[in-house]
Each structure stands twice: as structure tokens, then as C-alpha cells.
Design a protein around this motif. Structure first.
Motif, PDB file in Angstrom:
ATOM      1  N   LEU A  64      -5.545   2.772  26.857  1.00 31.10           N
ATOM      2  CA  LEU A  64      -5.619   3.737  25.762  1.00 31.10           C
ATOM      3  C   LEU A  64      -6.803   3.367  24.871  1.00 31.10           C
ATOM      4  O   LEU A  64      -6.902   2.234  24.407  1.00 31.10           O
ATOM      5  N   LEU A  65      -7.687   4.333  24.628  1.00 28.32           N
ATOM      6  CA  LEU A  65      -8.892   4.109  23.835  1.00 28.32           C
ATOM      7  C   LEU A  65      -8.731   4.743  22.451  1.00 28.32           C
ATOM      8  O   LEU A  65      -8.374   5.921  22.338  1.00 28.32           O
ATOM      9  N   PRO A  95      -8.000   5.769  32.304  1.00 33.64           N
ATOM     10  CA  PRO A  95      -8.281   5.887  30.858  1.00 33.64           C
ATOM     11  C   PRO A  95      -7.460   7.006  30.204  1.00 33.64           C
ATOM     12  O   PRO A  95      -7.299   8.099  30.752  1.00 33.64           O
ATOM     13  N   TRP A  96      -6.975   6.703  29.015  1.00 30.97           N
ATOM     14  CA  TRP A  96      -6.348   7.671  28.119  1.00 30.97           C
ATOM     15  C   TRP A  96      -7.101   7.590  26.793  1.00 30.97           C
ATOM     16  O   TRP A  96      -7.434   6.499  26.332  1.00 30.97           O
ATOM     17  N   LEU A  97      -7.374   8.734  26.172  1.00 29.29           N
ATOM     18  CA  LEU A  97      -8.165   8.757  24.947  1.00 29.29           C
ATOM     19  C   LEU A  97      -7.394   9.499  23.855  1.00 29.29           C
ATOM     20  O   LEU A  97      -7.002  10.653  24.051  1.00 29.29           O
ATOM     21  N   LEU A  98      -7.158   8.823  22.745  1.00 26.09           N
ATOM     22  CA  LEU A  98      -6.456   9.425  21.618  1.00 26.09           C
ATOM     23  C   LEU A  98      -7.456   9.854  20.548  1.00 26.09           C
ATOM     24  O   LEU A  98      -8.273   9.049  20.103  1.00 26.09           O
ATOM     25  N   VAL A 143      -4.859  -1.533  25.384  1.00 24.75           N
ATOM     26  CA  VAL A 143      -5.495  -0.732  24.346  1.00 24.75           C
ATOM     27  C   VAL A 143      -6.861  -1.334  24.031  1.00 24.75           C
ATOM     28  O   VAL A 143      -6.984  -2.550  23.859  1.00 24.75           O
ATOM     29  N   VAL A 144      -7.879  -0.467  23.984  1.00 28.16           N
ATOM     30  CA  VAL A 144      -9.206  -0.852  23.498  1.00 28.16           C
ATOM     31  C   VAL A 144      -9.457  -0.041  22.243  1.00 28.16           C
ATOM     32  O   VAL A 144      -9.454   1.201  22.275  1.00 28.16           O
ATOM     33  N   ALA A 145      -9.649  -0.717  21.109  1.00 26.02           N
ATOM     34  CA  ALA A 145      -9.717  -0.033  19.816  1.00 26.02           C
ATOM     35  C   ALA A 145     -10.980  -0.435  19.068  1.00 26.02           C
ATOM     36  O   ALA A 145     -11.398  -1.593  19.077  1.00 26.02           O
TER      37      ALA A 145
END
Length: 378
Positions: A64-65, A95-98, A143-145
Motif C-alpha cells: 500500500l502506497l 501495488p495498491w495506492l491510496l 506499506v510505503v509511506a
């Protein structure tokens, strides 16, 4: 250094201020059939954006990015460079992008209901993690934040709202925000002097025009600037008027430089009181102390850091002109106060803040550190 002025043909078209919650389309080069746009709302009903990129396999770990404030999921999908989504797909991840409520793909920074970072930590991030887990089952979720996405994630983690993550990569800032003295001072002065005049600071001079109330801000940002582009000046030379710098100029490709007004949106001034409280405390603190709805969040995230139950990689560019050495400070503080935690720190030489993701060489210089961390913790 990029010095030439961009032309109308190479700059994105003018965008009107949006008053609906419709998401601006993502800008990418992927096969549209692989990009799943999900109708997604936070726990308090606010419309957000959630995007899944089909990896072509059903057993891949998910990542999740989370973007920074005023940025969007576009920062991970730049079509002009080898971006983080490209690297994750090639590395065997889904990849998932919020797009949380601070995204420039949404209108909330300019219009609509105001919010604090408590709302992001309590509603946006936990709801997204819950949804992704419902879709991926027992596969690992990382998670990559980036920036404020990372800062608010730290509040969610220390509240115990996102337990069991396989690992977290935090870029720029995590539990111990640290701004330069002049940046903190300008932020405080701007909040007091401008709060009755404007409610956000734009980045696209073409949208506001020469005879607008924002012109003095762009004029101040242009002082001693080496680049003639007004958007670059207010971001690279001023960081929305704070006097900080968001990237190392030479690290951006010409195409990315020309898209800055699309990649980063207006900064709302009404968020400054919460940000000032966080910066003065040198940690992430809850804004809503007397509201029972936010009781799940710890008053002070650093004091609750023992609740972090996942490995964390703290990334930072050596030339970060916004958060300075916040990540090194965080590593040192956690090593002293919570030595049982699995926290590592990596500094990227020659990089600033945003260019760790937007830079033309980020795939070579930065993303390998992320892949190594994810691969070691699957």
C-alpha cells in the motif's frame, strides 16, 4: 540545472477548482485493464481514492502506497520515469495506492469539509488497510509511506489500528518531525497573518493570474530563485512560503519539472495549527483532545511507540530541506527508548525530499533499498 521556461504546449492544461468529490484521473502508462479504480470511502463517509494495479498473479505480497499532503497517487506512477509501481511489479508485488483526503486528486484542500491529521490516522489509513486485507486474504501487506502519509501512519500504528503489517517503509518523517527554525517561524507567522485572507496557498500561477491576492506570495517565492518557473519557485525555493525546499532541482527530469503543478496541489492553511503543535512537540500528537470520537488515538505517538509491531525502514535524503534529519533523530530516539523495535535508518546521498520518489534516478538510487527491505521480510 533546469533553467528554461516551459511553454504552454508542454504544461498541463488549466484545471478549474473542483467542488465535487470526483477524482481527477490518474496519469500513467499502464494498460488500463490492469488498473482497478475502487469506489472507496473513509470510515466517516468522506470520498477517497483507492487503486489496485493487477500484478498478473494471485499470490503476490501487497504494498500500500501513501503519498504526502498535497501530492497524490500520481507521484508513484510517473509515466516519464521508471517509477515505484514499475519497480514493485517487476519485483513480484501487487501495488495498491491510496489517495487520502489530502490528495490533490480530490478537492478537499481547496473546498469542502476541513480536517486534521487525526482524521487521516483514524479513518483513512485503517479503512484502506482493512479493505486491502479483505481482498488479499492472508498474503503479506507492506506499506510505503511518504511525508505526511508516513507521519499519520505512525499515529495509526501507535494507536494499534493497523496491526500485523509485514513491514513499513517511511520516507522523510515518521515519529519525530523536525523543521528548520526559520521554517517553523514562517509557518507560524503565515498561519496568523493570512488566516483571515486566504485558506490555501496555490502552486499554479496560471490558475490565479497576475492580479490576485496570491501574487505577493509568488513574488516572495521568486526571490533569489535560479529557476524562472513560478510553480518550481514556490515549491523548490519556498515550500508554500515556509522557506524550505522540497527537492534537489537537478534530480528532476524536464518532464517531471513541467508537471509539478499537476503532481502537487494547494496547501491548506487551516491545517497549520495541528502541524505547528506536532512540530513544537517534536512528535506526532493528537489534535482532538476533548472529542471522544478520537479517543482511540494516543495523545502522543512517541510515548505509545511500544505498540509498533512491525519492522520499519526510515528513509531520508541527505539534502532534505524540509524535515532535515528527522529520520535519523527518530532512529536514535527509538533505539534509546524502545530498543526492542526493529527499526533501521538509510540515508540517500544527494537527494532531498520529494525527489526520493520523483527523481529521474530514484529507481537506481532509492527504490533498491525499498525492495531489499521488502524482500528480507516476506
Amino acid at each position: 540545472m533546469i533553467l528554461r521556461t516551459t511553454t504552454a504546449r508542454t504544461r498541463p492544461a488549466l484545471r478549474k477548482v473542483r467542488t465535487t468529490t470526483a477524482l481527477r484521473p490518474l496519469h500513467h502508462r499502464l494498460d488500463p485493464a490492469r488498473v482497478e479504480e475502487i469506489d472507496f470511502r473513509a470510515g466517516d463517509g468522506v470520498r477517497l481514492g483507492l487503486t489496485r494495479v493487477d500484478s498478473g498473479a494471485a499470490d503476490r505480497p501487497a504494498v500500500l502506497l501513501l503519498h504526502g499532503h498535497t501530492a497524490s497517487a500520481d507521484m508513484f506512477l510517473q509515466p516519464e520515469t521508471r517509477n515505484l509501481v514499475d519497480v514493485l511489479l517487476d519485483g513480484g508485488y501487487e501495488p495498491w495506492l491510496l489517495d487520502w483526503r489530502g490528495s490533490c486528486r480530490l478537492p478537499y484542500n481547496e473546498t469542502g469539509q476541513k480536517y486534521t491529521y487525526d482524521d487521516v490516522a483514524l479513518y483513512d489509513i485503517p479503512e484502506a488497510v482493512s479493505y486491502v486485507r479483505g481482498r488479499i486474504g492472508d498474503r503479506p501487506l507492506f506499506v510505503v509511506a511518504h511525508c505526511i502519509g508516513s507521519l499519520t501512519l505512525s499515529l495509526s500504528m501507535t494507536a494499534g489500528l493497523v496491526p500485523g503489517l509485514a513491514g513499513v517503509v517511511s520516507q522523510g518523517v515518521f515519529l519525530t518531525p523536525k523543521l528548520a527554525g526559520r521554517t517553523s517561524l514562517r509557518m507560524s507567522l503565515a498561519g496568523e497573518l493570512l488566516k483571515n485572507r486566504i485558506d490555501h496557498i496555490p502552486v499554479d500561477f496560471r490558475r490565479v493570474g497576475l492580479w490576485s491576492k496570491y501574487t505577493p506570495l509568488f513574488a516572495l517565492a521568486s526571490r533569489k530563485a535560479s529557476c524562472p518557473d513560478p510553480t518550481c519557485q514556490i515549491l523548490h525555493n519556498s515550500a508554500w512560503g515556509t522557506g524550505a525546499s522540497l527537492f534537489v532541482h537537478e534530480n528532476l527530469s524536464e518532464a517531471t519539472h513541467n508537471r509539478l503543478a499537476e503532481l502537487l496541489g494547494p496547501a491548506p492553511l487551516w491545517i497549520l495549527p495541528h502541524l505547528r503543535r506536532i512540530e513544537l512537540a517534536r512528535t506526532v500528537v493528537r489534535w482532538h483532545d476533548g472529542d471522544h470520537r478520537y479517543g482511540a488515538l494516543p495523545p502522543n505517538a512517541l510515548d505509545a511507540a511500544a505498540r509498533i509491531d512491525t519492522p520499519v525502514l526510515l528513509l531520508a535524503g541527505s539534502e532534505n530541506g524540509l524535515w532535515l534529519d528527522s529520520q535519523k533523530l527518530c532512529h536514535d530516539v527509538l533505539a534509546r527508548r524502545q530498543p526492542q523495535l526493529d527499526v533501521a535508518y538509510t540515508e540517500i546521498p544527494g537527494y532531498g525530499h520529494l525527489d526520493t520518489f520523483l527523481g529521474r534516478g530514484a529507481a537506481l538510487d532509492v527504490f533498491g533499498h525499498i525492495l531489499d527491505f521488502l524482500g528480507e521480510r516476506q
